[in-house]
Write an enzyme that holds these catalytic residues in place. Structure first.
Site, mmCIF file in Angstrom:
data_model
loop_
_atom_site.group_PDB
_atom_site.id
_atom_site.type_symbol
_atom_site.label_atom_id
_atom_site.label_comp_id
_atom_site.label_asym_id
_atom_site.label_seq_id
_atom_site.Cartn_x
_atom_site.Cartn_y
_atom_site.Cartn_z
ATOM 1 N N VAL A 134 0.850 -1.192 0.000
ATOM 2 C CA VAL A 134 0.000 0.000 0.000
ATOM 3 C C VAL A 134 0.885 1.241 0.000
ATOM 4 O O VAL A 134 1.725 1.409 0.878
ATOM 5 C CB VAL A 134 -0.926 0.029 1.236
ATOM 6 N N ASP A 203 -6.888 -1.254 -8.494
ATOM 7 C CA ASP A 203 -5.649 -1.242 -7.710
ATOM 8 C C ASP A 203 -5.859 -0.448 -6.405
ATOM 9 O O ASP A 203 -5.474 -0.900 -5.322
ATOM 10 C CB ASP A 203 -4.527 -0.632 -8.552
ATOM 11 N N LYS A 207 -5.870 -1.720 -2.282
ATOM 12 C CA LYS A 207 -5.138 -1.074 -1.186
ATOM 13 C C LYS A 207 -6.093 -0.590 -0.106
ATOM 14 O O LYS A 207 -5.801 -0.700 1.089
ATOM 15 C CB LYS A 207 -4.314 0.086 -1.743
#
Ligand SMILES: NC(=O)c1ccc[n+]([C@@H]2O[C@H](COP(=O)([O-])OP(=O)(O)OC[C@H]3O[C@@H](n4cnc5c(N)ncnc54)[C@H](OP(=O)(O)O)[C@@H]3O)[C@@H](O)[C@H]2O)c1
Length: 430
Positions: A134, A203, A207
């Site tokens: 992250v 994406d 995270k």
């Protein structure tokens, strides 16, 4: 000093090569901080002949990454292949089963299989570390899981995808459209040839699912994240947002209230004076709000060989030192199964842009629809007069319910004076 910690690295792309480089370049300080040297001894990738800009002499090579887990001379496995399935998942599971700690940068794997892998790590008493997963080089995981561990976190938000932030920044600075900026970003290497994971918000959602699990102490729940990307953001909306005192950012936001947890990734209008509004280009940021600490913001580079290696190596130093934290901050059995809230329950303000025929009565029709749906208006902006032609009209609502807004939107889209599908962007306080 004791025997070096022997590392097997699976994946020698951007991250894997970066980790090898950093372990060598900073070997002295890494050894001092880890209490012993840390050295890569084995690697795996697909193409043995490829030049990776880093010397591979003296390293044991495996065509099959899962074989690293069985190498008796590998103490720790670093998984930097990527993907939620296939060799990455097989390798992480095999390494934990073989009693080896694992460091991974793989957000997709953790978002989708994080609960079962954490259970496996616990069962085998091994670390599964993922600082790089992250916000790349920004130590967001450690900050949330360790630095803020005494707080009840109410909200965590962030700019979690550098590609989207770069595209939105260039669109604003140069007044250009999404498609052309994306094409340019691909040429510059800031966007993948297949940009879908980035620009469609997936994406960032991976995270956010990880951050929400850590922030609220609940099992990771990727499927509960509402996801929208930036493809529909246009230069005209960015210009209007600027005029109204906002920036458009793709944010991941998770908030925990009495009814449950909302987790959402979508473009937002953020007040331009908010610190997160000024995080531009490829930079990432994470903001956490804790009951005792108040607001904490971290920002930095979310991708690239150097920043990502920085995070992977920090995890390796923890492992060398024997510093262990449960994967999700608390043992699996201590995580609370807080309900997830649907997007229809969201309450917030909205920016709505319409292209309407410039003729008397149109605005009255639109505001009547909003009134009937129980949506109240804060302000309205209308540019230029071209009777009979299309003109943009921008409406900003007071706080309202997403479900009410959806009803109003479909009715507005059905009005014959409304020429294009309306652009709707949520407004986020900060
Ligand atoms: N790039 C970043 O800035 C960044 C930042 C944060 C997190 N991450 C995460 O880090 C991970 C790696 O990213 P990356 O950018 O380094 O990817 P990448 O450049 O595409 O590298 C992937 C590597 O994995 C190897 N590989 C792929 N399939 C394999 C297989 N079946 N067996 C063995 N090796 C295999 C490839 O081998 P070949 O080279 O031989 O093809 C390549 O070396 C991903 O999970 C990504 O999400 C990346």
């Amino acid at each position: 000093m004791t025997r070096p910690l022997s590392v097997g690295i699976a994946g020698l792309g951007t991250v894997g090569a970066g980790v090898l480089t950093m372990l060598r370049a900073n070997a002295d300080i890494i050894a001092a901080r880890a209490g012993r040297p840390i050295a890569a001894t084995a690697v795996s990738a697909r193409d043995r002949g490829r030049d990776r800009g880093v010397a591979l002499g003296g390293l044991r090579w495996y065509d099959d990454p899962v074989a690293l887990a069985a190498d008796a001379n590998v103490d720790v496995v670093v998984e930097v292949i990527g993907g939620s399935e296939g060799p990455a998942r097989d390798l992480v599971a095999a390494a934990l089963r073989a009693g080896k700690p694992v460091v991974t940068a793989n957000k997709a794997l953790l978002a989708v299989h994080g609960a079962e892998l954490a259970a496996l790590a616990e069962q085998h008493g091994q670390a599964l570390a993922f600082e790089a997963a992250v916000a790349g080089g920004v130590p967001a995981i450690k900050a949330l899981r360790e630095g803020l561990a005494g707080n009840r976190i109410g909200r965590v938000a962030g700019i979690l995808n550098g590609t989207c932030n770069y595209i939105l920044t260039v669109m604003r600075e140069r007044g250009r459209e999404f498609a052309e900026v994306l094409a340019e970003a691909q040429k510059l290497g800031y966007a993948e040839a297949d940009p879908a994971f980035d620009v469609d918000g997936i994406d960032a959602a991976h995270k956010l699912a990880i951050l929400a699990a850590l922030a609220f102490g609940r099992p990771v729940a990727f499927d509960a994240v509402h996801v929208e990307g930036i493809r529909r953001i246009s230069a005209v909306d960015i210009a209007f947002a600027t005029e109204l005192g906002y920036r458009i950012k793709l944010l991941g936001i998770a908030a925990c209230g009495p009814a449950g947890i909302e987790a959402r990734v979508h473009p937002c209008l953020v007040p331009e004076q908010a610190p997160i509004a000024r995080v531009d280009g490829v930079f990432n940021a994470v903001v956490a709000e804790g009951d005792f600490v108040s607001t904490v913001m971290l920002q930095g580079r979310g991708a690239g060989a150097g920043p990502t290696a920085s995070a992977v190596v920090a995890d390796l130093i923890d492992i060398a030192r024997g510093r262990a934290t449960p994967v999700w901050g608390a043992a699996s059995g201590a995580l609370a199964d807080v309900p997830s809230l649907p997007m229809s329950a969201h309450v917030g303000a909205y920016y709505l842009r319409l292209m309407v025929v410039d003729r008397p009565g149109v605005i009255a029709d639109v505001t009547a629809v909003l009134r009937d749906a129980g949506v109240s208006l804060e302000s309205m902006l209308q540019r230029g007069r071209s009777p009979g032609e299309a003109v943009p009209v921008v409406l900003v609502t007071h706080e309202t319910n997403e479900a009410a807004m959806a009803v109003a939107l479909s009715r507005i889209a059905g009005l014959d004076a409304v020429l294009e599908p309306p652009a709707l962007i949520r407004i986020e306080p900060a």
